[in-house]
Scaffold this active site. Structure first.
Site, mmCIF file in Angstrom:
data_model
loop_
_atom_site.group_PDB
_atom_site.id
_atom_site.type_symbol
_atom_site.label_atom_id
_atom_site.label_comp_id
_atom_site.label_asym_id
_atom_site.label_seq_id
_atom_site.Cartn_x
_atom_site.Cartn_y
_atom_site.Cartn_z
ATOM 1 N N ASP A 482 0.825 -1.214 0.000
ATOM 2 C CA ASP A 482 0.000 0.000 0.000
ATOM 3 C C ASP A 482 0.857 1.261 0.000
ATOM 4 O OD1 ASP A 482 -2.377 1.420 0.005
ATOM 5 O OD2 ASP A 482 -3.238 0.331 1.686
ATOM 6 N N ASP A 552 -10.585 2.236 -3.358
ATOM 7 C CA ASP A 552 -11.095 1.906 -2.032
ATOM 8 C C ASP A 552 -12.621 1.890 -2.014
ATOM 9 O OD1 ASP A 552 -8.621 1.575 -0.923
ATOM 10 O OD2 ASP A 552 -8.559 3.514 0.072
#
Length: 781
Positions: A482, A552
């Site tokens: 990430d 997301d």
């Protein structure tokens, strides 16, 4: 095939030609990029016909030299620079030791490269394994008055109809040279009938397709965020104004780079259009000392006369075969469950194992432990950079948990964010100089964190070793890598003041060094890129990670828009997509469970919800979804993807024997009963069995309309209503046909009538807000 004769060049793919030549002023002039042009062995007449004719000067424009009538701002050039009368976007801008900024690069030589030559220190395309063998040519230009050489390297991929281009600038003199701008590609077009298509957005709403007609002046797609960005993705298209999904001339461009990028189209005073692409020059410069060179990222170019769909076909094939690499390139990817929306930071071994057992029972293949597993990581304000397991949460460590996950029968995955550090961390307390901060200024935080300074070799080695400690001997099968903030305070403590504008590019050289090292040392781990979703979704990252978390935002309706946006330039085989809980955690929207699956299945499928807290009927539905996906996974991942309509996707196997399509509805319209389903890409002479999965509908979805058929009054949401709904499910429509591919492609199937308030039976298609249907196609004898 690359044809070359007398400083005249034709770079040919199966369907396109890129033609350039050296003109009478010794300048490299662009002639054509588009549909394939046949040129005989004696090229003289053909090139003469394509040359722009010059007989006199042009108004108040500046002529190139005293002896020349060439006006650079009205020429189609392969390379442009400051000075000499070209006032359009330059390809290269240099500052020399005497302070002058005019450059004049003229042709010197060329070389057909016998061996494939990749970039140095940067990700790039490669020959692949599908027989699309590339050819490369290097054309060398030299500055007329300075000892500076510019190499243009073109790579031709015939089957994909893709040509890539990059530049290398070499200082062969004694004096230092500052690079203020060096693009990767430049194409000049001899007309101005274009619209610029870029993909904009923000966190949670990536890849919004935007079209801008450029009648005059300049349009720029760029980012200064430090990442390829969800604001403006580096994939863009330049299309004729009358083009569309399946018709018209379109050019597609992308950049194999993950940092600040720049794509600009400019219509000049002579109604010609210039396109440039490369590193964003806004906050960039590079000092080139004697004997040093600088290489740009690789630019991807393709052309189609079949509209946006043609560009997508080329880009999908290119990324699948010439960008994605490694063990997982051609492998089917596992169906995963990610712990994030089920647990967030509340990681504990017992709860994770419970979720893993429930996941295994449902048919899931990979269990991923997301953020929150390392020491002190109870929220996003602390511990990034330390990467020491929290024994309170995982008393047996990573290895202890992964062993138990493996014993359950699942693969094990873990989340990391290696490029970041929190102020509240042991690493920052011990090494504050590791952070990308400006001494004497207050830190600007994003998600409560700072970037590590990857221009510092010591930091690069620290990250490599920290990741080795996490991955090695811990039974890790998958890593979610990430990156949850953009750049703010850009200043490197290891670079002198006069070289601070090199920081951003040097940072990415450090990142690529880390990624290439880790990929080489852990080839059996499946890595997935993520940057708060799609904030770093680009071909550069895809050279290391074969898949990227697209957003997301897991809301199914938003995902139809986001994944459609990605599909213009990226294959769905690199896009990960999850089924999540409702109300959705990003939008609070409720969408049907089957719709959430139908949309997610067209990417790389995963689940991000607590399977142990679902209703039994929801859990059973997910088990069926997973079984269906496994049966059709090879088609979803490896098939040819089409945007069949604004509300329809379709994917067809390479042999055209199997296919899947999905249609969806955003908001129901009253009295809208009719729907026709048309296929794309099927073999017209093959017959297909076409069918849907019959759905069951909850009686409560009709509200108090139940009283139109009930023998007694049923109060809405009463005990009686709930009891009836529990035992009575209403059958949805059945679509089942054996018809030809030509019928499906050209005429289509008229589906069952939709519900419109006038009645319901088993031939009625319930197609309400956010509803969807998936249809399957199987070739029959």
């Amino acid at each position: 095939m690359i044809l070359h004769s007398d400083a005249r060049f034709s770079l040919n793919t199966e369907n396109t030609s890129y033609i350039l030549y050296v003109n009478h002023d010794n300048l490299l002039e662009h002639m054509h990029y588009g549909a394939k042009v046949l040129i005989p062995e004696d090229v003289t007449e053909s090139f003469k016909a394509m040359q722009e004719k010059i007989s006199h000067g042009k108004g108040t424009s500046v002529c190139y030299t005293k002896e020349s009538m060439s006006v650079l701002e009205d020429m189609l050039l392969e390379v442009s620079s400051q000075g000499k009368g070209d006032y359009r976007e330059p390809f290269v801008m240099l500052t020399y030791a005497d302070g002058s900024r005019t450059s004049d690069f003229v042709y010197d030589s060329y070389e057909i490269l016998k061996e494939f030559t990749p970039t140095k220190g940067l990700p790039c395309s490669y020959p692949g394994d599908k027989g699309d063998d590339p050819e490369q040519i290097k054309i060398v230009l030299k500055e007329k008055h300075k000892a500076v050489k510019l190499e243009l390297i073109y790579t031709v991929y015939p089957k994909c109809d893709v040509i890539t281009r990059r530049a290398v600038l070499i200082n062969e003199g004694e004096e230092e040279v500052y690079i203020n701008r060096l693009m990767s590609t430049q194409i000049d077009f001899d007309d101005n009938d274009f619209k610029f298509i870029n993909f904009t957005g923000n966190w949670g709403r990536e890849m919004v397709k935007t079209e801008t007609v450029i009648e005059h002046g300049m349009f720029v797609n760029h980012t200064t965020t430090g990442v390829s960005s969800n604001r403006n993705n580096p994939f863009v298209m330049l299309a004729k104004t009358d083009s569309g999904e399946t018709h018209g001339e379109v050019y597609g461009f992308n950049l194999v780079y993950s940092g600040n990028h720049y794509e600009a189209a400019e219509v000049g005073g002579f109604f010609k259009t210039r396109f440039v692409s490369g590193i964003d020059p806004t906050d960039f410069s590079w000092l080139l000392k004697k004997g040093e060179s600088f290489e740009t990222p690789e630019a991807i170019m393709t052309y189609s006369d079949k509209g946006y769909r043609g560009i997508s076909e080329h880009m999908h094939a290119f990324i699948k075969d010439h960008i994605v690499r490694g063990k997982f390139k051609n492998a089917q990817r596992p169906i995963l469950v990610n712990s994030w929306e089920a647990a967030y930071f509340n990681i504990n071994e017992s709860a994770l194992l419970g979720l893993a057992r429930k996941s295994k029972e449902a048919g899931v293949e990979l269990f991923v432990m997301d953020d929150g597993w390392f020491k002190g990581r109870n929220n996003d304000t602390t511990s990034l950079g330390d990467w020491v397991v929290d024994k309170k949460k995982l008393p047996n460590g990573i290895k202890g948990l992964s062993d138990k996950i493996h014993d359950i029968g699942l693969q094990f995955g873990i989340w990391v964010e290696p490029e970041m550090v929190n102020e509240d961390s042991d690493l920052y307390r011990e090494h504050p100089e590791y952070a990308l901060t400006i001494p004497g200024r207050e830190n600007s935080l994003g998600r409560n964190q700072m970037l590590l300074d990857l221009t510092n070799p010591e930091v690069v080695e620290y990250i490599k070793n920290a990741m080795r400690n996490v991955f090695k001997d811990n039974g890790v099968d998958y890593v979610k890598w990430d990156m949850n903030r953009m750049f703010g305070d850009v200043w490197s403590k290891v670079l002198p003041c006069e070289r601070q504008k090199e920081t951003m590019h040097r940072w990415y050289l450090g990142l690529y060094d880390i990624m290439s090292t880790i990929m080489a040392e852990f080839p059996d781990i499946l890595f997935e890129g993520c940057a708060s979703g799609g904030n770093r979704f680009d071909p550069g990252i895809l050279c290391y990670f074969p898949q990227i978390w697209a957003s997301d935002d897991t809301d199914a309706l938003m995902r139809t828009k986001i994944q459609t946006g990605y599909s213009y330039g990226y294959p769905m085989s690199v896009v990960t997509s999850h089924v999540s809980a409702c109300p959705n955690h990003q939008t609070l929207r409720n969408t049907p469970l089957d719709t959430r699956f139908n949309i997610a299945a067209f990417g790389l499928l995963g689940y991000e919800l607590h399977l142990g807290e679902l209703k039994s009927e929801e859990y059973e539905e997910i088990k069926k979804q997973i079984a269906t996906y496994k049966e059709w996974r090879d088609v979803f991942k490896d098939g040819d993807f089409y945007r069949a309509a604004d509300d329809q996707w379709m994917v067809v196997s390479k042999d055209k024997k199997r296919a899947v399509t999905v249609i969806w509805n955003e908001l129901v319209q009253p009295n809208d009963f009719y729907k026709k389903l048309r296929a794309v890409g099927l073999d017209p002479e093959t017959y297909y069995h076409v069918y849907n999965v019959r759905l069951k509908f909850n009686l409560k979805s009709f509200g108090d309309l139940v009283n139109q058929v009930a023998p007694i009054h049923v109060k809405k949401d009463s005990l009686l209503h709930n009891t009836l709904a529990r035992f009575i499910k209403l059958d949805g429509e059945v679509e089942d046909y054996v018809v030809s591919g030509s019928l499906l492609n050209n005429a289509g199937i008229k589906l069952c009538q939709a519900f419109g308030g006038t009645g319901f039976n088993e031939e009625t298609r319930m197609f309400q807000d956010f509803a969807s249907r998936m249809y399957f196609f199987e070739a029959v004898e």
